[in-house]
Design a protein around this motif. Structure first.
Motif, PDB file in Angstrom:
ATOM      1  N   ASN A   1       1.009  -1.399   0.097  1.00 35.95           N
ATOM      2  CA  ASN A   1       0.136   0.065  -0.154  1.00 35.95           C
ATOM      3  C   ASN A   1       0.782   1.293   0.035  1.00 35.95           C
ATOM      4  OD1 ASN A   1      -2.425  -1.441   0.030  1.00 35.95           O
ATOM      5  ND2 ASN A   1      -2.697  -1.357   2.372  1.00 35.95           N
ATOM      6  N   GLU A   2       1.881   1.221   0.868  1.00 38.43           N
ATOM      7  CA  GLU A   2       2.634   2.419   0.836  1.00 38.43           C
ATOM      8  C   GLU A   2       3.503   2.559  -0.371  1.00 38.43           C
ATOM      9  OE1 GLU A   2       3.205   4.898   3.467  1.00 38.43           O
ATOM     10  OE2 GLU A   2       1.188   3.748   3.832  1.00 38.43           O
ATOM     11  N   LEU A   3       3.979   1.718  -0.975  1.00 36.71           N
ATOM     12  CA  LEU A   3       4.831   1.553  -2.052  1.00 36.71           C
ATOM     13  C   LEU A   3       3.974   2.230  -3.140  1.00 36.71           C
ATOM     14  CD1 LEU A   3       7.176   1.275  -3.929  1.00 36.71           C
ATOM     15  CD2 LEU A   3       6.478  -1.308  -4.020  1.00 36.71           C
ATOM     16  N   VAL A   4       2.651   1.767  -3.510  1.00 35.36           N
ATOM     17  CA  VAL A   4       1.975   2.250  -4.405  1.00 35.36           C
ATOM     18  C   VAL A   4       1.843   3.725  -4.321  1.00 35.36           C
ATOM     19  CG1 VAL A   4      -0.634   2.326  -5.192  1.00 35.36           C
ATOM     20  CG2 VAL A   4       0.597   0.187  -4.944  1.00 35.36           C
ATOM     21  N   LYS A   5       1.496   4.474  -2.930  1.00 34.47           N
ATOM     22  CA  LYS A   5       1.470   5.763  -2.670  1.00 34.47           C
ATOM     23  C   LYS A   5       2.783   6.397  -2.887  1.00 34.47           C
ATOM     24  CE  LYS A   5      -2.491   4.925   0.186  1.00 34.47           C
ATOM     25  NZ  LYS A   5      -2.903   4.658   1.675  1.00 34.47           N
ATOM     26  N   LYS A   6       3.829   6.084  -2.394  1.00 35.69           N
ATOM     27  CA  LYS A   6       5.141   6.727  -2.528  1.00 35.69           C
ATOM     28  C   LYS A   6       5.745   6.710  -3.786  1.00 35.69           C
ATOM     29  CE  LYS A   6       5.365   7.580   2.026  1.00 35.69           C
ATOM     30  NZ  LYS A   6       5.661   6.605   3.141  1.00 35.69           N
ATOM     31  N   ALA A   7       5.373   5.751  -4.648  1.00 38.46           N
ATOM     32  CA  ALA A   7       6.148   5.738  -5.926  1.00 38.46           C
ATOM     33  C   ALA A   7       4.982   6.483  -6.837  1.00 38.46           C
ATOM     34  CB  ALA A   7       6.049   4.215  -6.576  1.00 38.46           C
ATOM     35  N   ASP A   8       4.219   7.256  -6.244  1.00 38.62           N
ATOM     36  CA  ASP A   8       3.166   7.893  -7.224  1.00 38.62           C
ATOM     37  C   ASP A   8       2.322   7.490  -8.329  1.00 38.62           C
ATOM     38  OD1 ASP A   8       3.155  10.682  -6.175  1.00 38.62           O
ATOM     39  OD2 ASP A   8       4.884  11.363  -7.351  1.00 38.62           O
ATOM     40  N   LEU A   9       2.065   6.134  -7.933  1.00 34.00           N
ATOM     41  CA  LEU A   9       1.258   5.266  -8.773  1.00 34.00           C
ATOM     42  C   LEU A   9      -0.316   5.542  -8.599  1.00 34.00           C
ATOM     43  CD1 LEU A   9       2.898   1.926  -8.537  1.00 34.00           C
ATOM     44  CD2 LEU A   9       3.447   3.658 -10.303  1.00 34.00           C
ATOM     45  N   ALA A  10      -0.803   5.837  -7.456  1.00 32.07           N
ATOM     46  CA  ALA A  10      -2.214   5.718  -7.156  1.00 32.07           C
ATOM     47  C   ALA A  10      -2.578   6.216  -6.071  1.00 32.07           C
ATOM     48  CB  ALA A  10      -3.052   4.573  -7.376  1.00 32.07           C
ATOM     49  N   GLU A  11      -3.823   6.658  -5.831  1.00 35.61           N
ATOM     50  CA  GLU A  11      -4.002   7.034  -4.304  1.00 35.61           C
ATOM     51  C   GLU A  11      -5.615   6.884  -4.255  1.00 35.61           C
ATOM     52  OE1 GLU A  11      -2.593  11.145  -4.334  1.00 35.61           O
ATOM     53  OE2 GLU A  11      -4.738  12.015  -4.774  1.00 35.61           O
ATOM     54  N   ASN A  12      -6.113   6.963  -2.956  1.00 34.95           N
ATOM     55  CA  ASN A  12      -7.475   6.827  -2.528  1.00 34.95           C
ATOM     56  C   ASN A  12      -8.148   7.956  -3.051  1.00 34.95           C
ATOM     57  OD1 ASN A  12      -7.554   3.887  -1.520  1.00 34.95           O
ATOM     58  ND2 ASN A  12      -6.391   4.831   0.319  1.00 34.95           N
ATOM     59  N   SER A  13      -9.643   7.843  -3.562  1.00 35.72           N
ATOM     60  CA  SER A  13     -10.180   8.965  -3.829  1.00 35.72           C
ATOM     61  C   SER A  13     -11.302   9.300  -3.020  1.00 35.72           C
ATOM     62  CB  SER A  13     -10.994   8.518  -5.285  1.00 35.72           C
ATOM     63  OG  SER A  13     -11.992   7.750  -5.192  1.00 35.72           O
ATOM     64  N   PRO A  14     -11.975  10.369  -2.982  1.00 32.60           N
ATOM     65  CA  PRO A  14     -13.006  10.807  -2.170  1.00 32.60           C
ATOM     66  C   PRO A  14     -14.007   9.731  -1.987  1.00 32.60           C
ATOM     67  CG  PRO A  14     -12.482  12.688  -3.345  1.00 32.60           C
ATOM     68  CD  PRO A  14     -11.728  11.414  -4.106  1.00 32.60           C
ATOM     69  N   VAL A  15     -14.311   9.179  -3.175  1.00 36.65           N
ATOM     70  CA  VAL A  15     -15.350   7.856  -3.204  1.00 36.65           C
ATOM     71  C   VAL A  15     -14.622   6.764  -2.665  1.00 36.65           C
ATOM     72  CG1 VAL A  15     -16.928   6.595  -4.696  1.00 36.65           C
ATOM     73  CG2 VAL A  15     -16.442   9.111  -5.353  1.00 36.65           C
ATOM     74  N   ARG A  16     -15.314   6.125  -1.804  1.00 43.50           N
ATOM     75  CA  ARG A  16     -14.821   4.953  -0.993  1.00 43.50           C
ATOM     76  C   ARG A  16     -14.534   3.687  -1.775  1.00 43.50           C
ATOM     77  NH1 ARG A  16     -16.595   0.549   1.860  1.00 43.50           N
ATOM     78  NH2 ARG A  16     -15.492  -0.152   3.662  1.00 43.50           N
ATOM     79  N   GLY A  17     -13.489   3.235  -1.777  1.00 44.40           N
ATOM     80  CA  GLY A  17     -13.366   2.125  -2.902  1.00 44.40           C
ATOM     81  C   GLY A  17     -13.001   2.467  -4.165  1.00 44.40           C
ATOM     82  N   CYS A  18     -12.717   3.507  -4.663  1.00 38.07           N
ATOM     83  CA  CYS A  18     -12.196   4.038  -5.808  1.00 38.07           C
ATOM     84  C   CYS A  18     -10.873   4.590  -5.813  1.00 38.07           C
ATOM     85  CB  CYS A  18     -13.270   5.020  -6.676  1.00 38.07           C
ATOM     86  SG  CYS A  18     -14.862   4.194  -6.732  1.00 38.07           S
ATOM     87  N   MET A  19     -10.070   4.597  -6.787  1.00 40.68           N
ATOM     88  CA  MET A  19      -8.819   5.235  -6.888  1.00 40.68           C
ATOM     89  C   MET A  19      -8.652   6.396  -7.823  1.00 40.68           C
ATOM     90  SD  MET A  19      -6.522   2.011  -8.436  1.00 40.68           S
ATOM     91  CE  MET A  19      -7.152   1.324  -9.800  1.00 40.68           C
ATOM     92  N   VAL A  20      -7.530   7.121  -7.256  1.00 40.61           N
ATOM     93  CA  VAL A  20      -7.101   8.111  -8.576  1.00 40.61           C
ATOM     94  C   VAL A  20      -5.582   7.367  -9.118  1.00 40.61           C
ATOM     95  CG1 VAL A  20      -6.077  10.357  -8.863  1.00 40.61           C
ATOM     96  CG2 VAL A  20      -8.081   9.999  -7.544  1.00 40.61           C
ATOM     97  N   ILE A  21      -5.489   7.377 -10.428  1.00 41.81           N
ATOM     98  CA  ILE A  21      -4.502   6.591 -11.048  1.00 41.81           C
ATOM     99  C   ILE A  21      -3.664   8.000 -11.204  1.00 41.81           C
ATOM    100  CG2 ILE A  21      -3.382   5.286 -12.542  1.00 41.81           C
ATOM    101  CD1 ILE A  21      -5.895   3.593 -13.014  1.00 41.81           C
ATOM    102  N   LYS A  22      -2.492   8.154 -10.673  1.00 43.91           N
ATOM    103  CA  LYS A  22      -1.616   9.298 -10.915  1.00 43.91           C
ATOM    104  C   LYS A  22      -0.881   9.122 -12.266  1.00 43.91           C
ATOM    105  CE  LYS A  22       0.104  11.322  -7.199  1.00 43.91           C
ATOM    106  NZ  LYS A  22       0.759  11.363  -5.966  1.00 43.91           N
ATOM    107  N   PRO A  23      -0.388  10.176 -12.686  1.00 45.18           N
ATOM    108  CA  PRO A  23       0.249  10.203 -13.964  1.00 45.18           C
ATOM    109  C   PRO A  23       1.475   9.112 -14.024  1.00 45.18           C
ATOM    110  CG  PRO A  23      -0.113  12.575 -13.483  1.00 45.18           C
ATOM    111  CD  PRO A  23      -0.368  11.537 -12.193  1.00 45.18           C
TER     112      PRO A  23
END
Length: 492
Positions: free
Chosen positions: A17-39
């Protein structure tokens, strides 16, 4: 530790979970269970998409697009299908909002109720087969070989970035054929396409097989799959291809006139892979320092970090590297010069290591004097000094090829070490707890035994190997006769 990422050995789930976020791959969105896929994450997905799409087109498929919304009545037509997806469906009931009379923002307008509720697509078989009814009259209209790139919604309550989200991106192929054998051949072909992509581009070895009846896609006659093993010993279903028989053709009355002038229902397939492949890519290769990306899917294959004091040195290094950057790009290598003056070289090294860039080049004043640079490979951490009077393009091309193969071979070796044949239930449980991985065992073929094993151990039948040999034995759980081994594992 790198930028606060926990070690895999301490907490694999948190590490992921931390790697996905720290490597700028994706983050949780305001909608529960959905994600923002980062550039950066999306650029990896785009590379996957491009290669998969190319492979589809080489096998004769074309892309189309079908509606996001499906009339509820369509899902009612194929009984197994609706039962399989009923608990995951998001339902649209109204088509308008209005201002709240009490001044509390907007509310649903009760006057705007839909005559028939719409389902946000969990998968598109029903709406596509309803469409195919209009496309097919005779054998001349077949086969239909269509794929769509889309998003789908399956209302998941327990989610994890990329691996399981309420909304995800995927492709779904839907084909229609004149004969049963054509449809089976198509299903097998697409499983092979997925396996080739996983192994050649993702550097992830996979096992090709058939799902057990209880693990089969809802509405399918047979489900073919590719199964991969992650570094924590859990399996991940990386792609599925379904032989649908005539089930959907009968449900939606899709008939054709054969060459002999007879009416028959067409034969169907569907197949798909999703952004779950991103999860597989991360978990199969990455380490405690961050991502390890196979060069074929890395958005940046080579990063160049200048080491300098002052603007004059930086400009001199810029001029030097700009002598060979065009040649690398012309050879198809994606290169980034990180000449930001806002961060020190050490920070940049750690950042690009975290983001999994396969090759890092560093050049400082001493390198300028000696006409050299330092080459570091991400997968092994090995460094070497390279003389620029030699062919740098050939060196980098060879290195990228070697890294791609090395990452794959490492994953193959891990899977080999974590595939265990067992002959008793006690041995089965012991391997699952102490070692994990794929467990090859005899099974009596019943859903009851499969369910009991799952309840007691959390292990499921991942697949019946496509090349499984006939082998007389007894089921590890029930003691009843068994004709072949199947692969069990705990899974994502």
């Amino acid at each position: 530790m790198s930028k606060g990422i926990p070690k895999r050995s301490e907490d694999y789930s948190l590490w992921y979970n931390e790697l996905v976020k720290k490597a700028d791959l994706a983050e949780n969105s305001p909608v529960r269970g959905c994600m923002v896929i980062k550039p950066y994450g999306f650029s990896i997905w785009e590379k996957m998409q491009a290669e998969i799409d190319r492979m589809f087109k080489e096998t004769g498929h074309t892309n189309a697009y079908f509606p996001l919304f499906i009339p509820k009545s369509y899902l009612s037509k194929e009984a197994d299908h609706v039962e399989g997806f009923a608990k995951e469906c998001a339902v649209v009931t109204h088509y308008r909002l209005k201002n709240d009379e009490n001044g509390n923002g907007v509310v649903v307008d009760p006057e705007a109720k839909l005559e028939e509720e719409l389902i946000v697509r969990p998968t598109s078989e029903t709406v596509i087969w309803n469409t195919y009814k209009n496309w097919v009259q005779s054998y001349r209209d077949l086969p239909i070989l269509v794929n769509q790139w889309a998003n789908v919604v399956r209302w998941e309550m327990r989610t994890r970035l990329f691996l399981r989200t309420a909304e995800f991106l995927w492709q779904e192929g839907h084909t229609a054929h004149a004969t049963k054998q054509e449809a089976i051949d198509e299903s097998v072909q697409m499983m092979n396409v997925y396996a080739q992509f996983a192994e050649e581009f993702m550097a992830v070895p996979v096992i090709k097989g058939i799902k057990s009846e209880s693990e089969r896609f809802a509405g399918a006659v047979e489900t073919y799959c590719i199964e991969a093993l992650m570094q924590d010993g859990k399996a991940l279903q990386a792609g599925t291809s379904h032989f649908l028989g005539q089930n959907f053709a009968k449900a939606f009355d899709v008939k054709f006139t054969s060459k002999e002038g007879k009416q028959d229902f067409v034969w169907g397939t569907s197949w798909g892979v999703s952004t779950r492949l991103m999860g597989a890519l991360i978990m199969a290769h990455s380490d405690d320092q961050g991502l390890v990306l196979p060069p074929k899917l890395a958005p940046i294959q080579v990063v160049i970090v200048p080491i300098y004091k002052g603007e004059e040195q930086l400009n001199a290094i810029r001029d030097k590297v700009n002598e060979f950057i065009p040649a690398l790009r012309k050879a198809g290598v994606s290169v980034k010069l990180d000449d930001r003056d806002t961060h020190k070289p050490g920070f940049k090294f750690a950042e690009w290591e975290l983001k999994g860039v396969p090759v890092r080049l560093a050049m400082g004043p001493r390198d300028m004097e000696n006409n050299t640079l330092e080459i570091a490979r991400r997968d092994t951490g090995e460094k070497e000094t390279f003389d620029l009077s030699n062919d740098l393009v050939a060196k980098i091309e060879g290195l990228l090829t070697d890294i791609q193969d090395s990452i794959y071979q490492k994953a193959v070796a891990y899977r080999a070490e974590h595939t265990t044949e067992v002959n008793s239930y006690e041995e089965f449980k012991e391997v699952l707890e102490s070692k994990g991985g794929f467990v090859s065992a005899h099974w009596d073929g019943t859903a009851e035994t499969e369910e009991q094993i799952k309840d007691e151990t959390k292990a499921t039948i991942r697949c019946i190997h496509i090349d499984a040999k006939e082998e007389e034995g007894v089921c590890i759980y029930s003691g009843k006769p068994s004709s072949r081994r199947v692969l069990f594992a705990k899974a994502y």
